[in-house]
Design a protein around this motif. Structure first.
Motif, PDB file in Angstrom:
ATOM      1  N   HIS A  78       0.715  -1.145  -0.141  1.00  0.00           N
ATOM      2  CA  HIS A  78       0.053   0.144  -0.053  1.00  0.00           C
ATOM      3  C   HIS A  78       0.854   1.205   0.003  1.00  0.00           C
ATOM      4  N   LEU A  79       2.062   1.224   0.501  1.00  0.00           N
ATOM      5  CA  LEU A  79       2.887   2.169   0.721  1.00  0.00           C
ATOM      6  C   LEU A  79       3.520   2.484  -0.815  1.00  0.00           C
ATOM      7  N   LEU A  80       3.692   1.397  -1.485  1.00  0.00           N
ATOM      8  CA  LEU A  80       4.305   1.604  -2.960  1.00  0.00           C
ATOM      9  C   LEU A  80       2.873   2.079  -3.979  1.00  0.00           C
ATOM     10  N   VAL A  81       1.859   1.741  -3.427  1.00  0.00           N
ATOM     11  CA  VAL A  81       0.601   2.350  -4.429  1.00  0.00           C
ATOM     12  C   VAL A  81       0.394   3.927  -3.919  1.00  0.00           C
ATOM     13  N   LEU A  82       0.762   4.109  -2.822  1.00  0.00           N
ATOM     14  CA  LEU A  82       0.770   5.719  -2.361  1.00  0.00           C
ATOM     15  C   LEU A  82       1.484   6.479  -3.357  1.00  0.00           C
ATOM     16  N   TRP A  83       3.090   5.804  -3.093  1.00  0.00           N
ATOM     17  CA  TRP A  83       4.101   6.514  -3.822  1.00  0.00           C
ATOM     18  C   TRP A  83       3.799   6.636  -5.625  1.00  0.00           C
ATOM     19  N   ALA A  84       3.132   5.594  -5.906  1.00  0.00           N
ATOM     20  CA  ALA A  84       2.921   5.825  -7.533  1.00  0.00           C
ATOM     21  C   ALA A  84       1.767   6.964  -7.613  1.00  0.00           C
ATOM     22  N   GLU A  85       0.746   6.787  -6.844  1.00  0.00           N
ATOM     23  CA  GLU A  85      -0.202   7.909  -6.924  1.00  0.00           C
ATOM     24  C   GLU A  85       0.271   9.190  -6.634  1.00  0.00           C
ATOM     25  N   LYS A  86       1.160   9.381  -6.005  1.00  0.00           N
ATOM     26  CA  LYS A  86       1.999  10.863  -5.657  1.00  0.00           C
ATOM     27  C   LYS A  86       3.117  11.013  -6.689  1.00  0.00           C
ATOM     28  N   GLY A  87       3.611  10.134  -7.557  1.00  0.00           N
ATOM     29  CA  GLY A  87       4.635  10.344  -8.308  1.00  0.00           C
ATOM     30  C   GLY A  87       6.052  10.173  -7.746  1.00  0.00           C
ATOM     31  N   ILE A  88       6.058   9.420  -6.571  1.00  0.00           N
ATOM     32  CA  ILE A  88       7.327   9.165  -6.272  1.00  0.00           C
ATOM     33  C   ILE A  88       7.819   7.795  -6.478  1.00  0.00           C
ATOM     34  N   ALA A  89       9.190   7.979  -7.091  1.00  0.00           N
ATOM     35  CA  ALA A  89       9.676   6.533  -7.617  1.00  0.00           C
ATOM     36  C   ALA A  89      10.585   5.945  -6.357  1.00  0.00           C
ATOM     37  N   PRO A  90      10.412   4.674  -6.348  1.00  0.00           N
ATOM     38  CA  PRO A  90      11.355   4.144  -5.101  1.00  0.00           C
ATOM     39  C   PRO A  90      12.787   4.587  -5.220  1.00  0.00           C
ATOM     40  N   GLU A  91      13.347   4.989  -6.341  1.00  0.00           N
ATOM     41  CA  GLU A  91      14.659   5.408  -6.291  1.00  0.00           C
ATOM     42  C   GLU A  91      15.055   6.747  -5.485  1.00  0.00           C
ATOM     43  N   GLU A  92      13.837   7.472  -5.456  1.00  0.00           N
ATOM     44  CA  GLU A  92      13.912   8.744  -4.625  1.00  0.00           C
ATOM     45  C   GLU A  92      14.143   8.370  -3.308  1.00  0.00           C
ATOM     46  N   VAL A  93      13.405   7.398  -2.657  1.00  0.00           N
ATOM     47  CA  VAL A  93      13.508   6.992  -1.188  1.00  0.00           C
ATOM     48  C   VAL A  93      14.712   6.355  -1.095  1.00  0.00           C
ATOM     49  N   TRP A  94      14.920   5.207  -1.923  1.00  0.00           N
ATOM     50  CA  TRP A  94      16.382   4.710  -1.534  1.00  0.00           C
ATOM     51  C   TRP A  94      17.555   5.847  -1.564  1.00  0.00           C
ATOM     52  N   ASP A  95      17.403   6.629  -2.369  1.00  0.00           N
ATOM     53  CA  ASP A  95      18.565   7.674  -2.373  1.00  0.00           C
ATOM     54  C   ASP A  95      18.565   8.433  -0.927  1.00  0.00           C
ATOM     55  N   LYS A  96      17.335   8.920  -0.446  1.00  0.00           N
ATOM     56  CA  LYS A  96      17.213   9.288   0.723  1.00  0.00           C
ATOM     57  C   LYS A  96      17.860   8.611   1.920  1.00  0.00           C
ATOM     58  N   LEU A  97      17.486   7.237   1.901  1.00  0.00           N
ATOM     59  CA  LEU A  97      17.934   6.341   2.958  1.00  0.00           C
ATOM     60  C   LEU A  97      19.679   6.117   2.657  1.00  0.00           C
ATOM     61  N   GLU A  98      19.900   6.104   1.349  1.00  0.00           N
ATOM     62  CA  GLU A  98      21.422   6.016   1.260  1.00  0.00           C
ATOM     63  C   GLU A  98      22.129   7.065   1.838  1.00  0.00           C
ATOM     64  N   LYS A  99      21.559   8.196   1.588  1.00  0.00           N
ATOM     65  CA  LYS A  99      22.294   9.668   2.125  1.00  0.00           C
ATOM     66  C   LYS A  99      22.350   9.780   3.516  1.00  0.00           C
ATOM     67  N   ARG A 100      21.382   8.769   4.278  1.00  0.00           N
ATOM     68  CA  ARG A 100      21.261   8.916   5.640  1.00  0.00           C
ATOM     69  C   ARG A 100      22.187   7.663   6.485  1.00  0.00           C
ATOM     70  N   LYS A 101      22.704   6.873   5.650  1.00  0.00           N
ATOM     71  CA  LYS A 101      23.592   5.710   5.988  1.00  0.00           C
ATOM     72  C   LYS A 101      24.559   6.184   6.818  1.00  0.00           C
ATOM     73  N   GLY A 102      24.851   5.614   8.051  1.00  0.00           N
ATOM     74  CA  GLY A 102      26.223   5.966   8.912  1.00  0.00           C
ATOM     75  C   GLY A 102      25.838   7.430   9.629  1.00  0.00           C
ATOM     76  N   THR A 103      24.432   7.756   9.581  1.00  0.00           N
ATOM     77  CA  THR A 103      24.208   9.076  10.437  1.00  0.00           C
ATOM     78  C   THR A 103      23.253   8.584  11.526  1.00  0.00           C
ATOM     79  N   SER A 104      23.482   8.993  12.755  1.00  0.00           N
ATOM     80  CA  SER A 104      22.574   8.562  13.775  1.00  0.00           C
ATOM     81  C   SER A 104      21.329   9.240  13.386  1.00  0.00           C
ATOM     82  N   GLY A 105      20.389   8.492  13.878  1.00  0.00           N
ATOM     83  CA  GLY A 105      18.941   9.026  13.502  1.00  0.00           C
ATOM     84  C   GLY A 105      18.711  10.211  14.525  1.00  0.00           C
TER      85      GLY A 105
END
Length: 115
Positions: A78-105
């Motif tokens: 259902h999250l992926l369906v919402l992303w598709a509805e809003k025009g968010i490609a998974p790569e956008e989210v993966w990039d955000k996660l990649e940039k956060r890697k190694g950073t404390s939450g």
């Protein structure tokens, strides 16, 4: 089992599921649950995502391993369906996660916090 134990066959399952969701977006809502969600609009998609999130939490609190895995799959779908509805490609989210890697939450959250 760690995430690094994932096999190459399932490593991109979310990307593949997203592609299927896009393919079914304009299918017949009478024969495709995905098309039916899109036909009902973003409010219904968001509502379903919320319902699945609650069901995931309930399964976790019941400590029902199988139910948690199943509800997690529903939640991700259902999250992926919402992303598709809003025009968010998974790569956008993966990039955000990649940039956060190694950073404390805590640090990452402070960076995003408006002053």
């Amino acid at each position: 089992m760690s995430a690094q134990d994932s096999t190459p066959e399932n490593a991109h399952v979310l990307d593949e599921l997203y592609d299927v969701i896009l393919e079914r977006r304009n299918a017949d809502p009478e024969s495709s649950y995905t098309a039916k969600l899109f036909a009902r609009g973003e409010n219904k998609i968001a509502q379903k995502l919320g319902e699945e999130a609650v069901e995931t939490v309930i399964a976790a609190l019941k400590e029902d391993h199988a139910a948690l895995a199943s509800e997690s799959a529903d939640l991700l779908y259902h999250l992926l369906v919402l992303w598709a509805e809003k025009g968010i490609a998974p790569e956008e989210v993966w990039d955000k996660l990649e940039k956060r890697k190694g950073t404390s939450g805590i640090t990452e959250k402070a960076i995003r916090k408006p002053e």
